[in-house]
Design an enzyme around this catalytic site. Structure first.
Site, PDB file in Angstrom:
ATOM      1  CB  ALA A   1      -0.957   0.146   1.147  1.00  0.00           C
TER       2      ALA A   1
ATOM      3  N   GLY B   1      -0.237  -5.728   0.644  1.00  0.00           N
ATOM      4  CA  GLY B   1      -1.208  -5.700  -0.303  1.00  0.00           C
ATOM      5  C   GLY B   1      -1.171  -6.375  -1.586  1.00  0.00           C
TER       6      GLY B   1
ATOM      7  CD  GLU C   1      -3.421  -8.442   2.522  1.00  0.00           C
ATOM      8  OE1 GLU C   1      -4.195  -8.793   3.503  1.00  0.00           O
ATOM      9  OE2 GLU C   1      -2.987  -7.441   2.479  1.00  0.00           O
TER      10      GLU C   1
ATOM     11  CD  GLU D   1       0.707  -6.314   5.603  1.00  0.00           C
ATOM     12  OE1 GLU D   1      -0.131  -5.980   4.535  1.00  0.00           O
ATOM     13  OE2 GLU D   1       1.443  -7.183   5.849  1.00  0.00           O
TER      14      GLU D   1
END
Length: 718
Positions: A69, A117, A120, A140
């Site tokens: 991100a 992300g 993910e 994270e």
């Protein structure tokens, strides 16, 4: 081209395979900012409308897949109301779930770094092909949060609960071999073959050799364990992770709690569980502190790059002194690709320095972080020397001899006679004024401080110190060299102790004053370690060396007599008199024995209390709150003084200097972030409770004015 945005493109090959290409315009890497996420959602909707599709490959037009991100945007999410933040997270989940539900197989072609992300997204695909040079991971928890776009749901189903908890809580970047071994990817190939291999995977599904629907059913179904199995798995994981994470970092344990819940839930329920836990972390003070640290780290790296802009690279370096610091500098320089001459006046010192470098390089090889060939090249890049014979073609010299002003002046003046007129000369002094050291030099404009921290190969910070006559050219080349060594340089102005040691010695001063009042140093160590420091003050002094601390204490007392001088013999003086120098001679506050790996092991010494009793004036009982206040108040006030006096350029540089230089607890975000979080008025009120202890505990006038106006160091409430 079927769809073309600013970050995502959709095209279809003649074979029926759809390519979703990630290529964020105007950026060197792909990252999930608002534009990318919005366009990814649009791309998925576009794909759903296409006919004759046999599969979808998500790939990147850049050298990385997706780095994660965009933190600068993502942090604004944390300030949103909980319901709004939940909706934001749900939108991304919807996009990733639609990818997972597409009526044809999906493959992620991971050509480079894919983190957070980005990974993910890969997990939402049916298959993953990874370049042998790529890395993947979910980092994270380093930011005080956990994966919020399906990572806690999909990864355990893919690689098992134990492995998933280790990946998530460890926050590391996994190499291709480890990712393949754990089952996180399906194939590892050379980088140039990633897309081709992804297309081949689609073809295998078309040919009936792979059943992607069966895989989906397995990955979407709740995981079933007996109560005893589940208890044993999670108790074991909690024990390992809890011991590493500690109480100040809640994200790893929160991630485990979420994984424990979601593995038994269907996807819709699991999504809500993950979102609820994520929001709780995102709204907490630790996430704010750690995310701000990440942003401050980016800021100080940009600042350093501005200083280094236009500098000529250092192609040949030299270090004077083959001791612990000199040997560490030589290793770090050569291992990062800059050859270096290591000069000493003693052959045995040179042999010791080379032996230390060889040990460090061998360790890198044994841990798989360096090839044998690269290690041998690095060792050969260190040239031992007893004379200045080859110094005429050196670009930069680091002086790392004994911390004595007269010795350093003599060595620097002698060295200047053997280097070219444009060679930059630097000193690794930890406390001595750069302006003072430059007084006998013919070219003081080519001289500055370059203060490394021990151990050099582990500590990320380098203080680059500007003296009164230091030129911008000298600063630029020194900063550039520090960057090439993999270090984070912070430019500071000259004063006794510069930034880090100037702030550290008031901290030691608070400790010494408590010891005079009969404090137990072991208790102080335990309290400060519990508070979040990597080691307590007594243990830290043993590691620094009581001889080094004694000499530095003298320099600091001369530089700041109003608050750093002390009457009588304190504990540092006493242990220096007793020649108890700490780890270097195996006795200080503690005694030390080498363990099986040759590392010093801390032991209790029965003699120490008798020795220290001579320095005690009174007997006081200290609470944990007293100990923390008496240690932290002087450190915070001195940090503020450094900012107010312009010794350091910004609050961010001050905070990062303390975190990287002396291990200030990261969860507090740095001394100035800590003050903002506490509130300056509350801090001043606390300091006033200890005003009887002297000026070390006296907030500055500007601090009191800021407190009255509810001002903060970072401009906004923290």
């Amino acid at each position: 081209m079927i769809f073309e945005g600013k970050a995502v493109k959709v095209s279809q090959l003649e074979t029926g395979v759809v390519l979703v290409t990630l290529d964020l315009q105007g950026e060197s890497v792909n990252k999930f900012n608002q534009v990318t996420l919005q366009e990814l959602g649009q791309a998925v909707q576009t794909v759903k409308t296409l006919s004759n599709v046999v599969g979808v490959v998500f790939h990147s037009a850049k050298d990385v897949f997706v780095v994660g991100a965009d933190i600068t945007e993502f942090t604004t999410w944390f300030t949103l109301d909980e319901s709004v933040l939940a909706d934001k997270l749900r939108e991304v989940h919807t996009t990733f779930n639609e990818i997972a539900d597409l009526p044809f197989p999906t493959v992620a072609a991971i050509n480079g770094i894919s983190l957070g992300g980005g990974f993910e997204l890969c997990l939402a695909c049916d298959y993953r092909v990874m370049a042998d040079s790529a890395k993947v991971g979910l980092p994270e928890t380093q930011l005080g949060i956990y994966p919020g776009w399906g990572g806690t749901i999909r990864l355990p189903r893919l690689i098992g609960v134990d492995n998933a908890c280790e990946w998530i809580c460890g926050a590391g970047q996994k190499r291709s071999a480890d990712a393949l071994k754990d089952g996180a990817v399906d194939a590892v190939v050379e980088k140039e073959n990633v897309l081709e291999s992804a297309l081949h995977l689609i073809q295998q599904v078309v040919d009936g050799k792979l059943n992607y629907q069966q895989r989906r059913e397995e990955n979407n179904a709740p995981m079933v364990f007996s109560p005893i199995e589940k208890m044993m798995i999670f108790e074991s994981v909690r024990g390992v992770v809890g011991a590493k994470a500690g109480k100040h970092y809640p994200a790893p344990m929160a991630a485990i709690k979420t994984v424990e819940k979601v593995i038994g839930q269907k996807r819709e329920k699991a999504v809500e569980t993950e979102i609820a836990g994520f929001i709780k972390l995102a709204k907490g003070p630790v996430a704010k502190a750690l995310v701000n640290l990440f942003l401050k780290d980016q800021d100080i790296k940009k600042t350093a790059s501005k200083y280094a802009k236009g500098s000529e690279p250092v192609t040949q370096a030299a270090v004077l002194g083959a001791g612990i610091m000199g040997g560490g500098v030589a290793y770090q320089s050569s291992s990062k690709g800059t050859p270096i001459i290591m000069k000493d006046i003693r052959q045995d010192a040179l042999e010791l320095g080379l032996s230390e470098a060889n040990k460090l390089l061998s360790g890198q090889v044994s841990r798989g972080r360096m090839t044998s060939d690269k290690a041998m090249k690095a060792l050969n890049g260190i040239t031992p020397a007893l004379s200045y014979g080859e110094f005429d073609h050196v670009d930069l010299v680091v002086e790392a001899v004994v911390e004595n002003v007269n010795v350093k002046k003599a060595v620097l003046a002698e060295t200047e006679n053997h280097i070219s007129d444009d060679t930059i000369l630097t000193s690794n002094t930890s406390t001595i004024s750069i302006t003072e050291l430059a007084k006998d030099l013919k070219r003081p404009e080519n001289f500055c401080g370059m203060h490394f921290f021990n151990p050099v190969h582990r500590m990320p910070l380098v203080e680059v110190i500007r003296g009164e006559k230091t030129s911008d050219v000298a600063i630029a080349r020194t900063v550039s060299y520090a960057q090439s060594m993999g270090k984070t340089p912070i430019v500071v102005n000259d004063c006794p102790g510069f930034l880090v040691n100037r702030v550290l010695f008031p901290y030691f001063g608070g400790f010494s004053a408590m010891m005079k009042e009969g404090a137990d140093f072991q208790l102080v160590d335990k309290v400060m370690e519990k508070f979040g420091w990597p080691m307590g003050p007594a243990y830290l002094l043993d590691v620094v060396g009581l001889d080094t601390a004694f000499h530095a204490d003298e320099v600091m007392a001369q530089g700041f007599p109003d608050r750093m001088q002390h009457e009588g013999t304190n504990v540092i003086d006493k242990l220096f008199e007793e020649k108890r120098f700490g780890q270097k001679n195996q006795k200080g506050f503690y005694r030390y024995e080498n363990d099986r790996k040759g590392k010093p092991k801390k032991m209790y010494d029965e003699d120490i209390h008798t020795i220290l009793a001579e320095t005690v004036d009174s007997k006081t009982e200290f609470t944990e709150e007293d100990i923390i206040a008496r240690m932290m108040i002087p450190l915070c006030i001195e940090t503020v003084r450094c900012v107010e006096e312009g010794i350091v350029g910004s609050p961010a540089e001050a905070d990062m200097g303390l975190i990287y230089g002396i291990g200030f607890p990261p969860y507090l975000g740095g001394a100035l972030h800590y003050l903002d979080q506490m509130g300056l008025q509350a801090f001043c009120d606390l300091a006033d409770n200890y005003r009887h202890l002297g000026k070390l505990y006296e907030p500055t006038e500007n601090m009191r004015n800021m407190a009255k106006n509810n001002a903060t160091y970072y401009g906004t409430a923290v």
